[in-house]
Design a protein around this motif. Structure first.
Motif, PDB file in Angstrom:
ATOM      1  N   ALA A  81       0.837  -1.199   0.000  1.00  0.00           N
ATOM      2  CA  ALA A  81       0.000   0.000   0.000  1.00  0.00           C
ATOM      3  C   ALA A  81       0.873   1.250   0.000  1.00  0.00           C
ATOM      4  N   LYS A  82       0.354   2.291  -0.643  1.00  0.00           N
ATOM      5  CA  LYS A  82       1.180   3.493  -0.796  1.00  0.00           C
ATOM      6  C   LYS A  82       1.415   4.226   0.521  1.00  0.00           C
ATOM      7  N   HIS A  83       0.497   4.019   1.506  1.00  0.00           N
ATOM      8  CA  HIS A  83       0.636   4.723   2.783  1.00  0.00           C
ATOM      9  C   HIS A  83       1.477   3.940   3.790  1.00  0.00           C
ATOM     10  N   GLU A  84       2.007   2.772   3.379  1.00  0.00           N
ATOM     11  CA  GLU A  84       2.808   1.955   4.296  1.00  0.00           C
ATOM     12  C   GLU A  84       4.115   2.665   4.633  1.00  0.00           C
ATOM     13  N   LEU A 122      10.305 -11.285   0.675  1.00  0.00           N
ATOM     14  CA  LEU A 122       9.400 -11.670  -0.412  1.00  0.00           C
ATOM     15  C   LEU A 122      10.174 -12.184  -1.616  1.00  0.00           C
ATOM     16  N   GLY A 123      11.386 -11.673  -1.795  1.00  0.00           N
ATOM     17  CA  GLY A 123      12.226 -12.162  -2.883  1.00  0.00           C
ATOM     18  C   GLY A 123      11.942 -11.549  -4.229  1.00  0.00           C
ATOM     19  N   HIS A 124      11.339 -10.360  -4.275  1.00  0.00           N
ATOM     20  CA  HIS A 124      11.064  -9.681  -5.540  1.00  0.00           C
ATOM     21  C   HIS A 124      11.995  -8.486  -5.698  1.00  0.00           C
ATOM     22  N   SER A 125      12.294  -8.151  -6.936  1.00  0.00           N
ATOM     23  CA  SER A 125      13.135  -6.989  -7.195  1.00  0.00           C
ATOM     24  C   SER A 125      12.317  -5.704  -7.284  1.00  0.00           C
ATOM     25  N   ARG A 126      11.012  -5.835  -7.490  1.00  0.00           N
ATOM     26  CA  ARG A 126      10.130  -4.672  -7.571  1.00  0.00           C
ATOM     27  C   ARG A 126       8.705  -5.095  -7.228  1.00  0.00           C
ATOM     28  N   LEU A 127       7.925  -4.162  -6.693  1.00  0.00           N
ATOM     29  CA  LEU A 127       6.545  -4.456  -6.288  1.00  0.00           C
ATOM     30  C   LEU A 127       5.609  -3.355  -6.781  1.00  0.00           C
ATOM     31  N   PRO A 128       4.383  -3.720  -7.205  1.00  0.00           N
ATOM     32  CA  PRO A 128       3.400  -2.690  -7.527  1.00  0.00           C
ATOM     33  C   PRO A 128       2.877  -2.043  -6.242  1.00  0.00           C
ATOM     34  N   VAL A 129       2.686  -0.755  -6.317  1.00  0.00           N
ATOM     35  CA  VAL A 129       2.159  -0.002  -5.166  1.00  0.00           C
ATOM     36  C   VAL A 129       0.697   0.285  -5.436  1.00  0.00           C
ATOM     37  N   ILE A 130      -0.161  -0.020  -4.453  1.00  0.00           N
ATOM     38  CA  ILE A 130      -1.602   0.110  -4.673  1.00  0.00           C
ATOM     39  C   ILE A 130      -2.207   1.170  -3.759  1.00  0.00           C
TER      40      ILE A 130
END
Length: 338
Positions: free
Chosen positions: A198-201, A214-222
């Motif tokens: 979430a964008k407010h995190e 999580l093991g990701h290089s990038r994440l979508p922000v919702i």
């Protein structure tokens, strides 16, 4: 020496030449291609049925040729005596093949065969068990297939050629040939297994630790849910953050978001990745709902036919994960599929 026997011997020899000169033609399409086309056309369904019995027809012709050759030899000996008969028989055995292959004989023989083929096919279709006995009879058969009618045909040939090509080469060629036919939906990470933030995190120590795990290089922000993606958070950029001074995801994220339709081709996706120099697209449907995400790695993997392991990605194939999860999706005890 009976004139009648001479006439019968000559007629049997002519019949031998005609039968030996018959060349049933395979379809211009391969069996595999006919199978695909038969699903949409009754004409190709009939052609497929005939294609499968052409080897049996050649076997029948081989048996008939052998029987006629034996008859001609026996008649020659009976008609002309042992010495002359054996000499004539040897001459027949040595010459009938080349004579049957002459243009004139083959023209007449195949014209005659085309008239007889419907009756031959009817018998083979009616008594398949009887003709199955001829399945292993050695016979001459021309090359069945000399061209490719689809990319699928070429791919099948490549996948079957284990001697000339290595496993990696076969996968590369097959993937390249089929690349243009694939869509974004074929390679995307499905919505059900997308990790987002979430964008407010606040990006405190605990959140940063969870993101790295999580093991990701990038994440979508919702902003609320996955149908409202407002940015992309790059994990590498978080390494320079001061953990003592918490900041929000919204301030650390990249605000540029790119969307691509699930039905777009991978060629279009690859061109778009190269044009915008971005590594992640949000995949949407016609209602602009998020249905997944696709990365440049996904597209390259589809092109080269093997997985690319990103040094920042430790997760397994998320499409496989989505399939396992789907087994229990919308599967309640009282649910009814309509």
């Amino acid at each position: 020496m009976s004139v009648v026997l001479i006439i019968v011997t000559v007629l049997c020899f002519v019949l031998l030449l005609l039968v030996a000169g018959m060349r049933p033609q395979y379809s211009s399409y391969s069996t595999n291609e006919l199978v695909r086309r038969a699903e949409r056309s009754l004409h190709f369904k009939k052609e497929l049925k005939r294609q499968r019995v052409v080897p049996t027809i050649y076997a029948v012709l081989a048996v008939k040729t052998s029987m006629l050759l034996l008859i001609v030899i026996c008649l020659s000996i009976v008609t002309f005596g042992w010495v002359a008969g054996v000499a004539i028989s040897v001459l027949v055995v040595l010459s009938y093949g080349s004579l049957a292959s002459s243009r004139i004989v083959m023209s007449v023989a195949n014209r005659w065969y085309r008239q007889l083929e419907p009756h031959s096919l009817a018998l083979i279709y009616k008594y398949p068990t009887v003709f199955a006995l001829l399945k292993h009879t050695p016979f001459y058969s021309p090359e069945q297939y000399r061209r490719f009618d689809s990319k699928e045909e070429l791919v099948e040939l490549i996948e079957q050629d284990a001697e000339a090509l290595s496993d990696g080469e076969r996968k590369l060629l097959a993937s390249t040939l089929l690349f243009a036919d694939k869509t974004v939906q074929d390679v995307m990470t499905p919505r059900t297994v997308i990790d987002s933030i979430a964008k407010h995190e606040f990006l405190g120590p605990l959140v940063l630790s969870e993101l790295h795990n999580l093991g990701h290089s990038r994440l979508p922000v919702i902003d609320g849910d996955l149908d409202h993606v407002v940015g992309v958070l790059h994990i590498r950029d978080l390494l320079s953050l001061d953990v003592k001074r918490s900041t929000t995801v919204e301030r650390a994220m990249e605000k540029k978001v790119y969307y691509i339709h699930q039905d777009d081709s991978l060629e279009h996706a690859l061109a778009a990745f190269l044009r915008v120099r971005h590594h992640l697209f949000i995949v949407i449907n016609s209602e602009r709902e998020t249905v997944g995400l696709v990365t440049l790695e996904d597209v390259i993997e589809a092109l080269i036919g093997r997985r690319i392991i990103d040094e920042d990605d430790i997760h397994e194939d998320l499409r496989a994960v989505a399939k396992r999860r789907a087994v229990h999706t919308n599967d309640t005890e009282d649910g009814v599929d309509l």
